[in-house]
Motif scaffolding. Structure first.
Motif, PDB file in Angstrom:
ATOM      1  N   ASP A 419     -13.103   0.305   6.512  1.00 10.05           N
ATOM      2  CA  ASP A 419     -13.946  -0.992   6.404  1.00 10.05           C
ATOM      3  C   ASP A 419     -14.927  -0.770   5.172  1.00 10.05           C
ATOM      4  OD1 ASP A 419     -13.244  -1.853   8.974  1.00 10.05           O
ATOM      5  OD2 ASP A 419     -14.601  -0.697   9.982  1.00 10.05           O
ATOM      6  N   MET A 420     -14.861  -1.995   4.758  1.00  6.31           N
ATOM      7  CA  MET A 420     -15.679  -2.059   3.288  1.00  6.31           C
ATOM      8  C   MET A 420     -16.971  -2.787   3.968  1.00  6.31           C
ATOM      9  SD  MET A 420     -15.181  -3.738  -0.327  1.00  6.31           S
ATOM     10  CE  MET A 420     -16.539  -4.892  -1.027  1.00  6.31           C
ATOM     11  N   CYS A 421     -18.217  -2.097   3.792  1.00  4.02           N
ATOM     12  CA  CYS A 421     -19.354  -2.916   4.248  1.00  4.02           C
ATOM     13  C   CYS A 421     -20.740  -3.138   3.211  1.00  4.02           C
ATOM     14  CB  CYS A 421     -20.028  -2.109   5.521  1.00  4.02           C
ATOM     15  SG  CYS A 421     -18.856  -1.836   6.742  1.00  4.02           S
ATOM     16  N   ARG A 422     -21.251  -3.920   3.313  1.00  4.10           N
ATOM     17  CA  ARG A 422     -22.585  -4.135   2.592  1.00  4.10           C
ATOM     18  C   ARG A 422     -23.509  -2.986   3.111  1.00  4.10           C
ATOM     19  NH1 ARG A 422     -23.922  -9.069   3.764  1.00  4.10           N
ATOM     20  NH2 ARG A 422     -22.544 -10.069   2.338  1.00  4.10           N
ATOM     21  N   THR A 423     -24.198  -2.341   2.164  1.00  2.00           N
ATOM     22  CA  THR A 423     -24.965  -1.514   2.567  1.00  2.00           C
ATOM     23  C   THR A 423     -26.278  -1.785   3.136  1.00  2.00           C
ATOM     24  OG1 THR A 423     -24.228   0.047   0.640  1.00  2.00           O
ATOM     25  CG2 THR A 423     -26.417   0.671   1.506  1.00  2.00           C
ATOM     26  N   SER A 424     -26.915  -2.953   2.579  1.00  2.00           N
ATOM     27  CA  SER A 424     -27.974  -3.309   3.033  1.00  2.00           C
ATOM     28  C   SER A 424     -28.188  -3.919   4.467  1.00  2.00           C
ATOM     29  CB  SER A 424     -28.599  -4.745   2.085  1.00  2.00           C
ATOM     30  OG  SER A 424     -27.598  -5.612   2.137  1.00  2.00           O
ATOM     31  N   ASP A 425     -27.086  -4.599   5.159  1.00  2.00           N
ATOM     32  CA  ASP A 425     -27.142  -4.895   6.291  1.00  2.00           C
ATOM     33  C   ASP A 425     -25.999  -4.402   7.285  1.00  2.00           C
ATOM     34  OD1 ASP A 425     -25.334  -6.303   5.136  1.00  2.00           O
ATOM     35  OD2 ASP A 425     -26.275  -8.478   5.838  1.00  2.00           O
ATOM     36  N   GLU A 426     -24.958  -3.800   6.546  1.00  2.00           N
ATOM     37  CA  GLU A 426     -23.940  -3.233   7.238  1.00  2.00           C
ATOM     38  C   GLU A 426     -22.842  -4.219   7.643  1.00  2.00           C
ATOM     39  OE1 GLU A 426     -24.213  -0.171   9.924  1.00  2.00           O
ATOM     40  OE2 GLU A 426     -25.466   1.257   8.874  1.00  2.00           O
ATOM     41  N   ALA A 427     -22.958  -5.305   7.086  1.00  2.00           N
ATOM     42  CA  ALA A 427     -22.256  -6.323   7.166  1.00  2.00           C
ATOM     43  C   ALA A 427     -20.480  -6.063   6.692  1.00  2.00           C
ATOM     44  CB  ALA A 427     -22.689  -7.737   6.573  1.00  2.00           C
ATOM     45  N   LEU A 428     -19.605  -6.306   7.662  1.00  2.00           N
ATOM     46  CA  LEU A 428     -18.266  -5.980   7.133  1.00  2.00           C
ATOM     47  C   LEU A 428     -17.818  -7.197   6.086  1.00  2.00           C
ATOM     48  CD1 LEU A 428     -15.782  -4.323   7.817  1.00  2.00           C
ATOM     49  CD2 LEU A 428     -15.089  -5.818   9.487  1.00  2.00           C
ATOM     50  N   LEU A 429     -17.322  -6.579   5.077  1.00  2.00           N
ATOM     51  CA  LEU A 429     -16.847  -7.519   3.876  1.00  2.00           C
ATOM     52  C   LEU A 429     -15.363  -7.513   3.677  1.00  2.00           C
ATOM     53  CD1 LEU A 429     -19.523  -6.149   1.158  1.00  2.00           C
ATOM     54  CD2 LEU A 429     -19.742  -8.102   2.598  1.00  2.00           C
ATOM     55  N   ALA A 430     -14.709  -6.397   4.079  1.00  2.00           N
ATOM     56  CA  ALA A 430     -13.265  -6.251   3.845  1.00  2.00           C
ATOM     57  C   ALA A 430     -12.792  -5.207   4.660  1.00  2.00           C
ATOM     58  CB  ALA A 430     -12.785  -6.216   2.581  1.00  2.00           C
ATOM     59  N   THR A 431     -11.524  -5.183   5.004  1.00  2.00           N
ATOM     60  CA  THR A 431     -10.666  -4.062   5.551  1.00  2.00           C
ATOM     61  C   THR A 431      -9.442  -3.855   5.009  1.00  2.00           C
ATOM     62  OG1 THR A 431      -9.373  -5.400   7.275  1.00  2.00           O
ATOM     63  CG2 THR A 431     -11.633  -4.749   7.866  1.00  2.00           C
ATOM     64  N   CYS A 432      -8.820  -2.699   5.072  1.00  2.00           N
ATOM     65  CA  CYS A 432      -7.819  -2.394   4.444  1.00  2.00           C
ATOM     66  C   CYS A 432      -6.907  -1.296   5.220  1.00  2.00           C
ATOM     67  CB  CYS A 432      -7.823  -1.622   3.111  1.00  2.00           C
ATOM     68  SG  CYS A 432      -6.407  -1.228   2.434  1.00  2.00           S
ATOM     69  N   ASN A 433      -5.663  -1.545   5.595  1.00  2.00           N
ATOM     70  CA  ASN A 433      -4.699  -0.620   6.404  1.00  2.00           C
ATOM     71  C   ASN A 433      -4.037  -0.225   5.560  1.00  2.00           C
ATOM     72  OD1 ASN A 433      -3.111   0.455   8.096  1.00  2.00           O
ATOM     73  ND2 ASN A 433      -3.241  -1.007   9.860  1.00  2.00           N
ATOM     74  N   GLN A 434      -3.984   0.823   4.845  1.00  2.00           N
ATOM     75  CA  GLN A 434      -3.180   1.621   3.894  1.00  2.00           C
ATOM     76  C   GLN A 434      -2.336   2.635   4.420  1.00  2.00           C
ATOM     77  OE1 GLN A 434      -5.936   4.010   1.238  1.00  2.00           O
ATOM     78  NE2 GLN A 434      -4.766   3.576  -0.577  1.00  2.00           N
ATOM     79  N   LEU A 435      -0.931   2.537   3.753  1.00  2.00           N
ATOM     80  CA  LEU A 435      -0.038   3.604   4.086  1.00  2.00           C
ATOM     81  C   LEU A 435       0.415   4.187   2.752  1.00  2.00           C
ATOM     82  CD1 LEU A 435       1.954   5.081   5.651  1.00  2.00           C
ATOM     83  CD2 LEU A 435       3.446   3.185   5.274  1.00  2.00           C
ATOM     84  N   LEU A 436       0.139   5.466   2.832  1.00  2.00           N
ATOM     85  CA  LEU A 436       0.478   6.368   1.506  1.00  2.00           C
ATOM     86  C   LEU A 436       1.864   7.395   2.118  1.00  2.00           C
ATOM     87  CD1 LEU A 436      -2.572   5.793   1.172  1.00  2.00           C
ATOM     88  CD2 LEU A 436      -2.403   7.764  -0.392  1.00  2.00           C
ATOM     89  N   ILE A 437       2.538   7.556   0.996  1.00  2.00           N
ATOM     90  CA  ILE A 437       4.000   8.505   1.391  1.00  2.00           C
ATOM     91  C   ILE A 437       3.905   9.443   0.087  1.00  2.00           C
ATOM     92  CG2 ILE A 437       6.407   8.491   1.055  1.00  2.00           C
ATOM     93  CD1 ILE A 437       5.481   7.209   3.374  1.00  2.00           C
ATOM     94  N   HIS A 438       4.158  10.776   0.566  1.00  2.00           N
ATOM     95  CA  HIS A 438       4.084  11.896  -0.105  1.00  2.00           C
ATOM     96  C   HIS A 438       5.140  12.107  -1.079  1.00  2.00           C
ATOM     97  CE1 HIS A 438       3.933  16.126  -1.287  1.00  2.00           C
ATOM     98  NE2 HIS A 438       2.633  16.274  -1.222  1.00  2.00           N
ATOM     99  N   VAL A 439       5.165  12.309  -2.149  1.00  2.00           N
ATOM    100  CA  VAL A 439       6.217  12.237  -3.184  1.00  2.00           C
ATOM    101  C   VAL A 439       6.260  13.342  -4.333  1.00  2.00           C
ATOM    102  CG1 VAL A 439       6.280   9.646  -3.293  1.00  2.00           C
ATOM    103  CG2 VAL A 439       5.145  10.908  -4.883  1.00  2.00           C
ATOM    104  N   SER A 440       7.484  13.667  -4.669  1.00  2.00           N
ATOM    105  CA  SER A 440       7.664  14.557  -5.914  1.00  2.00           C
ATOM    106  C   SER A 440       7.503  13.837  -7.072  1.00  2.00           C
ATOM    107  CB  SER A 440       8.920  15.346  -5.750  1.00  2.00           C
ATOM    108  OG  SER A 440       9.399  15.912  -6.923  1.00  2.00           O
ATOM    109  N   LEU A 441       6.493  14.325  -8.188  1.00  2.00           N
ATOM    110  CA  LEU A 441       6.398  13.361  -9.060  1.00  2.00           C
ATOM    111  C   LEU A 441       7.571  14.041 -10.153  1.00  2.00           C
ATOM    112  CD1 LEU A 441       2.573  14.170  -9.777  1.00  2.00           C
ATOM    113  CD2 LEU A 441       3.782  11.908  -8.992  1.00  2.00           C
ATOM    114  N   GLU A 442       8.427  14.898  -9.894  1.00  2.00           N
ATOM    115  CA  GLU A 442       9.563  15.225 -10.884  1.00  2.00           C
ATOM    116  C   GLU A 442      10.644  14.301 -10.412  1.00  2.00           C
ATOM    117  OE1 GLU A 442      12.702  18.950 -11.714  1.00  2.00           O
ATOM    118  OE2 GLU A 442      10.556  19.158 -10.265  1.00  2.00           O
ATOM    119  N   THR A 443      10.978  14.098  -9.006  1.00  2.00           N
ATOM    120  CA  THR A 443      12.063  13.306  -8.555  1.00  2.00           C
ATOM    121  C   THR A 443      11.597  11.829  -8.588  1.00  2.00           C
ATOM    122  OG1 THR A 443      11.731  13.601  -6.386  1.00  2.00           O
ATOM    123  CG2 THR A 443      13.183  15.244  -7.477  1.00  2.00           C
ATOM    124  N   ARG A 444      10.531  11.627  -8.110  1.00  2.00           N
ATOM    125  CA  ARG A 444       9.806  10.151  -8.009  1.00  2.00           C
ATOM    126  C   ARG A 444      10.449   9.787  -6.580  1.00  2.00           C
ATOM    127  NH1 ARG A 444       6.016  10.519 -11.624  1.00  2.00           N
ATOM    128  NH2 ARG A 444       5.325   8.337 -11.389  1.00  2.00           N
TER     129      ARG A 444
END
Length: 476
Positions: A419-444
């Motif tokens: 949740d990304m919020c404005r500090t002054s009033d904590e209004a919700l500005l944007a959201t993000c559902n983020q998926l990461l995958i663990h990788v080997s930088l050698e094999t990619r």
């Protein structure tokens, strides 16, 4: 313990000093007999609050307390740093320094913003001369980092340490010299510009254009000698001097001859300047200047060069510790939106939301040990999916924070919700559902995390799984 700076003289330079200290967490006390001082400093602070935090990509210090003293004696009584910025008249400065030293602590640092006087001139008649030194800044003090320090070696060494802590670049001048270092260059350029105008060769705008569209851009990021080293090609500086040195003996400039500033020449300059910039108020010009400086310095920051390298170092110095309360939503980012993140619609460009959420995700990566050393060892996380929703507009100068929950941390997968919020009033500005995958930088290719990272992920996920689903996720 919060330290205190006393600002003696609340003009343009004094106001800039107040802003620099205040926005770096110091308490500031201002002494100025001008009945308009509080208003003027307030306007400078408005601009500083809009621009200085935008140079940083980490949480900036909590702003100190600003107050105005009824007398100079009260202002300096408990101050750690005292900055004199009164008019450039030596008799006024001597009177001010005598009153300061009669009322301040013996260990306080007393800097003068003077652009021309030498420390020995300032110290005449002082009870503790070694306490007084030159700390010559450049306007706007709250953005431009250079400070020329001249005075007692022990005193300037202490001053250098303080200035570095508030993100500045102290330059200790090796010996006393009129106008120090930088202003000697400026005065030479100024004299030549006066002749060009007087002789009808160029206008104020044409001279400014010659600087800002030409060598000024080079000087801003490389200075004089490094710029000319490049001009010498592969043979370097020696070749440049051999090729261009003879021109120094040619009668091009009039640097040793100064035109008289007659009423006619003064009027000519003023009329041309009005035609060039009169459509803007001073505050508008200040904001334009500040926005341009922020954009240029941030560009240098991305290249880790010049003033930008200094900003990166300062960010590392003030970067907050990683979150430790794992059973709460994680506070992963606090920052101010810089001017160069906005687009033609006047709000934050959508690509920058991705950067905000990426930076927030990086904090979680560091929490579980997937830090720079881990990445250097050949393992990392790649983002494979971002689902971003935009709730409200975000504008330059707004302070925001990101609240993160770990939804999944199993095997190769790491899913976070921000949740990304404005500090002054904590209004919700944007959201993000983020998926990461663990990788080997050698094999990619995807692979299992290392055992230490896996253990930390398990502990983090176990704590986070007890939290209710984010409200904004339930609404989506």
């Amino acid at each position: 313990m919060t330290r205190t700076a006393a600002i003696i003289g609340g003009g343009v330079i004094g106001g800039g000093w107040a802003a620099r200290f205040l926005l770096n967490g110091w308490n500031v006390i201002v002494s100025d007999p001008d009945p308009e001082a509080e208003r003027k400093i307030g306007e400078v602070l408005d601009n500083a609050r809009r621009s200085l935090p935008a140079l940083s990509d980490v949480t900036v210090p909590q702003e100190g307390n600003l107050s105005f003293a009824g007398s100079l004696a009260k202002a300096v009584a408990d101050a750690d740093w005292i900055q004199e910025s009164v008019p450039e008249r030596i008799e006024i400065k001597h009177k001010v320094f005598a009153e300061i030293q009669a009322n301040c602590r013996k260990d306080a640092l007393i800097g003068s913003s003077t652009s021309g006087f030498k420390p020995s001139e300032l110290q005449e008649g002082a009870s503790r001369p070694e306490q007084i030194f030159v700390a010559h800044p450049f306007n706007p003090v709250y953005l431009l980092p250079l400070i020329e320090l001249v005075g007692n070696a022990g005193t300037t060494a202490r001053a250098k340490s303080v200035l570095e802590e508030i993100g500045m670049k102290p330059l200790i001048v090796r010996q006393e010299i009129d106008a120090h270092i930088a202003d000697r260059f400026l005065e030479a350029v100024w004299r030549e510009a006066l002749w060009l105008i007087k002789d009808g060769v160029a206008t104020t705008q044409e001279i400014d254009d010659a600087i800002r569209f030409g060598f000024g851009l080079r000087w801003a990021q490389m200075g004089l000698f490094e710029t000319y080293r490049i001009a010498g090609g592969e043979a370097g500086m020696r070749h440049f001097i051999a090729q261009f040195g003879p021109c120094l003996s040619w009668p091009w400039t009039k640097l040793m001859d100064v035109p008289e500033l007659t009423e006619e020449l003064t009027g000519k300059i003023a009329e041309q300047s009005d035609a060039q910039s009169g459509r803007y108020s001073i505050r508008e010009l200040e904001r334009i200047r500040d926005d341009n400086l922020v954009s240029m310095m941030r560009a240098l920051k991305a290249r880790n060069w010049g003033a930008g390298a200094l900003l990166k170092t300062h960010d590392e110095r003030v970067k907050p510790a990683l979150p430790t309360e794992l059973d709460q939503p994680l506070n992963t980012l606090n920052r101010v939106i810089p001017i160069d993140w906005t687009d033609y619609n006047g709000h934050m460009n959508e690509s920058r939301y991705g950067q905000v959420f990426s930076d927030a995700g990086d904090v979680v990566m560091r929490m579980v040990g997937a830090d720079e050393a881990y990445i250097d060892g050949g393992l990392s996380y790649f983002t494979v999916e971002n689902q971003i929703t935009y709730r409200e507009e975000t504008h330059a100068g707004e302070a925001i924070f990101v609240r993160t929950q770990v939804l999944e941390a199993k095997g190769k997968k790491l899913r976070m919700y921000h949740d990304m919020c404005r500090t002054s009033d904590e209004a919700l500005l944007a959201t993000c559902n983020q998926l990461l995958i663990h990788v080997s930088l050698e094999t990619r290719r995807s692979c299992e995390p290392g055992p230490e990272v896996s253990a930390r992920l398990d502990a983090l996920h176990a704590a986070q799984s007890k939290l209710p689903e984010p409200e904004s996720l339930r609404e989506s």
